[in-house]
Each structure stands twice: as structure tokens, then as C-alpha cells.
Design a protein around this motif. Structure first.
Motif, PDB file in Angstrom:
ATOM      1  N   LEU A   1      17.088 -66.668  -0.514  1.00 64.70           N
ATOM      2  CA  LEU A   1      16.677 -66.270  -1.859  1.00 64.70           C
ATOM      3  C   LEU A   1      17.869 -65.785  -2.681  1.00 64.70           C
ATOM      4  CD1 LEU A   1      13.326 -64.430  -1.091  1.00 64.70           C
ATOM      5  CD2 LEU A   1      13.633 -66.683  -2.140  1.00 64.70           C
ATOM      6  N   ASP A   2      18.786 -65.079  -2.062  1.00 61.23           N
ATOM      7  CA  ASP A   2      19.967 -64.598  -2.766  1.00 61.23           C
ATOM      8  C   ASP A   2      20.860 -65.767  -3.176  1.00 61.23           C
ATOM      9  OD1 ASP A   2      21.597 -62.488  -3.774  1.00 61.23           O
ATOM     10  OD2 ASP A   2      22.945 -62.808  -2.061  1.00 61.23           O
TER      11      ASP A   2
ATOM     12  N   ARG B   1      19.877 -68.823  -3.799  1.00 64.20           N
ATOM     13  CA  ARG B   1      19.195 -69.533  -4.884  1.00 64.20           C
ATOM     14  C   ARG B   1      19.403 -68.811  -6.216  1.00 64.20           C
ATOM     15  NH1 ARG B   1      13.070 -71.173  -4.143  1.00 64.20           N
ATOM     16  NH2 ARG B   1      14.056 -72.619  -2.709  1.00 64.20           N
ATOM     17  N   ARG B   2      19.346 -67.473  -6.181  1.00 62.17           N
ATOM     18  CA  ARG B   2      19.566 -66.693  -7.390  1.00 62.17           C
ATOM     19  C   ARG B   2      21.004 -66.857  -7.875  1.00 62.17           C
ATOM     20  NH1 ARG B   2      22.072 -62.266  -8.488  1.00 62.17           N
ATOM     21  NH2 ARG B   2      21.539 -61.078 -10.326  1.00 62.17           N
ATOM     22  N   ASP B   3      21.963 -66.858  -6.963  1.00 65.65           N
ATOM     23  CA  ASP B   3      23.359 -67.044  -7.341  1.00 65.65           C
ATOM     24  C   ASP B   3      23.576 -68.401  -7.994  1.00 65.65           C
ATOM     25  OD1 ASP B   3      24.025 -64.549  -6.420  1.00 65.65           O
ATOM     26  OD2 ASP B   3      24.821 -65.260  -4.495  1.00 65.65           O
TER      27      ASP B   3
ATOM     28  N   ARG C   1      21.355 -70.070  -9.772  1.00 66.21           N
ATOM     29  CA  ARG C   1      20.793 -69.997 -11.117  1.00 66.21           C
ATOM     30  C   ARG C   1      21.708 -69.242 -12.065  1.00 66.21           C
ATOM     31  NH1 ARG C   1      15.716 -67.284 -10.414  1.00 66.21           N
ATOM     32  NH2 ARG C   1      15.513 -67.888  -8.265  1.00 66.21           N
ATOM     33  N   VAL C   2      22.301 -68.157 -11.587  1.00 69.07           N
ATOM     34  CA  VAL C   2      23.200 -67.377 -12.430  1.00 69.07           C
ATOM     35  C   VAL C   2      24.447 -68.201 -12.748  1.00 69.07           C
ATOM     36  CG1 VAL C   2      24.683 -65.346 -12.461  1.00 69.07           C
ATOM     37  CG2 VAL C   2      22.352 -65.151 -11.658  1.00 69.07           C
TER      38      VAL C   2
ATOM     39  N   SER D   1      18.901 -65.603 -19.627  1.00 70.43           N
ATOM     40  CA  SER D   1      18.370 -65.774 -18.282  1.00 70.43           C
ATOM     41  C   SER D   1      17.010 -66.454 -18.274  1.00 70.43           C
ATOM     42  CB  SER D   1      18.267 -64.419 -17.580  1.00 70.43           C
ATOM     43  OG  SER D   1      17.389 -63.584 -18.300  1.00 70.43           O
TER      44      SER D   1
END
Length: 58
Positions: free
Chosen positions: A24-25, A27-29, A31-32, A40
Motif C-alpha cells: 500500500l505504501d 502504491r501511494r508513492d 501516485r505521489v 492530489s
């Protein structure tokens, strides 16, 4: 024997939790990194809100 199985199950669940958090981390990275200077979240369709004016100090 029961204690051994319990320890194995607890370690396996911990490993799965660590893996899930890592995925999950990551995937978030991604997107950022895709929108480094953008908003966002996508724009919401509809009328553009007016900018509130500051009150005069008179």
C-alpha cells in the motif's frame, strides 16, 4: 505442539501485515510521483467558487 502452531500462525499473520503495508505504501508513492506538482484529487465539475474578498479595515 499447540504453542508451536500458534507461534507460526502469529508470525505468518505479522509477515502478511508487513507485506500489505509495504504494498500500500509503494502504491501511494507511485501516485505521489505521478503528480509531483498537481493536486492530489481531480477537479470537481461544477461552478467555480468565488474567492472571498477581505473586509476593508475602514
Amino acid at each position: 505442539m499447540d504453542i508451536f502452531v500458534t507461534v507460526i500462525v502469529v508470525l505468518a499473520m505479522t509477515a502478511l501485515g508487513v507485506l500489505l503495508i509495504h504494498l500500500l505504501d509503494a502504491r501511494r508513492d507511485e501516485r505521489v510521483a505521478a503528480f509531483p506538482y498537481g493536486r492530489s484529487r481531480p477537479d470537481v465539475p461544477g461552478p467555480v467558487p468565488s474567492v472571498p474578498r477581505k473586509a476593508d479595515g475602514r
